[in-house]
Design a protein around this motif. Sequence first.
Motif, mmCIF file in Angstrom:
data_model
loop_
_atom_site.group_PDB
_atom_site.id
_atom_site.type_symbol
_atom_site.label_atom_id
_atom_site.label_comp_id
_atom_site.label_asym_id
_atom_site.label_seq_id
_atom_site.Cartn_x
_atom_site.Cartn_y
_atom_site.Cartn_z
ATOM 1 N N LEU A 129 -23.655 -11.238 -26.127
ATOM 2 C CA LEU A 129 -24.911 -11.340 -26.982
ATOM 3 C C LEU A 129 -25.678 -10.247 -27.606
ATOM 4 C CD1 LEU A 129 -26.392 -13.867 -24.118
ATOM 5 C CD2 LEU A 129 -25.880 -14.576 -26.440
ATOM 6 N N ARG A 137 -21.644 -21.587 -26.915
ATOM 7 C CA ARG A 137 -22.246 -22.046 -25.954
ATOM 8 C C ARG A 137 -21.280 -22.689 -24.829
ATOM 9 N NH1 ARG A 137 -24.976 -25.051 -30.685
ATOM 10 N NH2 ARG A 137 -26.611 -24.010 -31.094
ATOM 11 N N VAL A 172 -24.278 -19.836 -30.207
ATOM 12 C CA VAL A 172 -25.772 -19.518 -29.957
ATOM 13 C C VAL A 172 -26.420 -19.116 -31.037
ATOM 14 C CG1 VAL A 172 -27.224 -18.069 -28.432
ATOM 15 C CG2 VAL A 172 -25.032 -19.125 -27.437
ATOM 16 N N THR A 173 -27.596 -19.502 -31.330
ATOM 17 C CA THR A 173 -28.458 -18.967 -32.298
ATOM 18 C C THR A 173 -29.412 -17.837 -31.847
ATOM 19 O OG1 THR A 173 -30.270 -20.665 -31.862
ATOM 20 C CG2 THR A 173 -28.557 -21.533 -33.404
ATOM 21 N N GLU A 176 -31.700 -18.887 -28.991
ATOM 22 C CA GLU A 176 -31.253 -19.126 -27.905
ATOM 23 C C GLU A 176 -30.737 -17.989 -27.059
ATOM 24 O OE1 GLU A 176 -27.941 -22.142 -28.066
ATOM 25 O OE2 GLU A 176 -28.806 -22.548 -30.055
ATOM 26 N N LYS A 177 -30.857 -16.776 -27.589
ATOM 27 C CA LYS A 177 -30.274 -15.698 -26.974
ATOM 28 C C LYS A 177 -31.046 -15.408 -25.749
ATOM 29 C CE LYS A 177 -27.281 -13.645 -30.729
ATOM 30 N NZ LYS A 177 -27.049 -12.367 -31.554
ATOM 31 N N ILE A 180 -31.028 -17.509 -22.941
ATOM 32 C CA ILE A 180 -29.503 -17.300 -22.097
ATOM 33 C C ILE A 180 -29.693 -16.173 -21.285
ATOM 34 C CG2 ILE A 180 -26.937 -17.066 -22.262
ATOM 35 C CD1 ILE A 180 -27.179 -19.133 -24.435
ATOM 36 N N TRP A 202 -33.374 -24.712 -22.182
ATOM 37 C CA TRP A 202 -32.110 -24.335 -23.168
ATOM 38 C C TRP A 202 -31.631 -25.671 -23.452
ATOM 39 C CZ3 TRP A 202 -26.452 -23.616 -22.111
ATOM 40 C CH2 TRP A 202 -25.981 -23.087 -23.480
ATOM 41 N N LEU A 206 -31.673 -27.820 -27.322
ATOM 42 C CA LEU A 206 -30.242 -27.858 -28.056
ATOM 43 C C LEU A 206 -30.467 -29.537 -28.289
ATOM 44 C CD1 LEU A 206 -27.614 -26.173 -25.649
ATOM 45 C CD2 LEU A 206 -28.479 -25.798 -27.971
#
Length: 217
Positions: A129, A137, A172-173, A176-177, A180, A202, A206
Amino acid sequence: MNQPKRYLDIVLDIRKMIQQENLRPGDRIPSERELAERLEVGRSTVREALRSLELLGLIETRRGEGTFLSDHRNHRLVEVLSTFILQDNQSQNDVRETRLIHELAALKAICRNDVSSRLLVWDSFRSRLAEGSSFHREDFVKEMMVLSGNRLSLKIWFLLQQYSGKPFDGVVTEDEKEMINRILTAIEQQQTDTAIKEYMAWCDLLQKGRMQNDDNS
């Protein structure tokens, strides 16, 4: 009122007969007439029972040859279920919720296990990441399901993911990092409640993204 129960009894009787006679995939099973005589029931009831077994792929009828036991690994239960599961919005919601139950159970199992929660794979995910490399994902969720140690849950999860439209497709955008990363930290620190809270947040993100894409398409 007795017919449905009798019909199910016949299905069980046929399967019991297959086991008792130690039939193997490819072996011929008694004909409809023979089964009716042996089980002392009407042929129409036997016919319906055989149809259900054939629908599930447990037996197969070959024209002019008879009925044979199929390889259970090739059954079409998945296809049968999919015609129901995908028929309305409520069914799709049920699939989504059931999938989430399996994912949260896996997450709990990992957080509560001293070995699983400290595996190097979590640190590896964090490094990927940070490096900005493509982070799929599904890689993260699948690894989580595998490491939970429940093989049956993993198999069910694969099916549920398929029926819910593969919600973890794609990479993953940036948004989102951080989410996560928080999940990974909670796993490593064995903070079950935090891990679940962050994971559900999360998944909600999505789902909202998918709904927006559907509205725009």
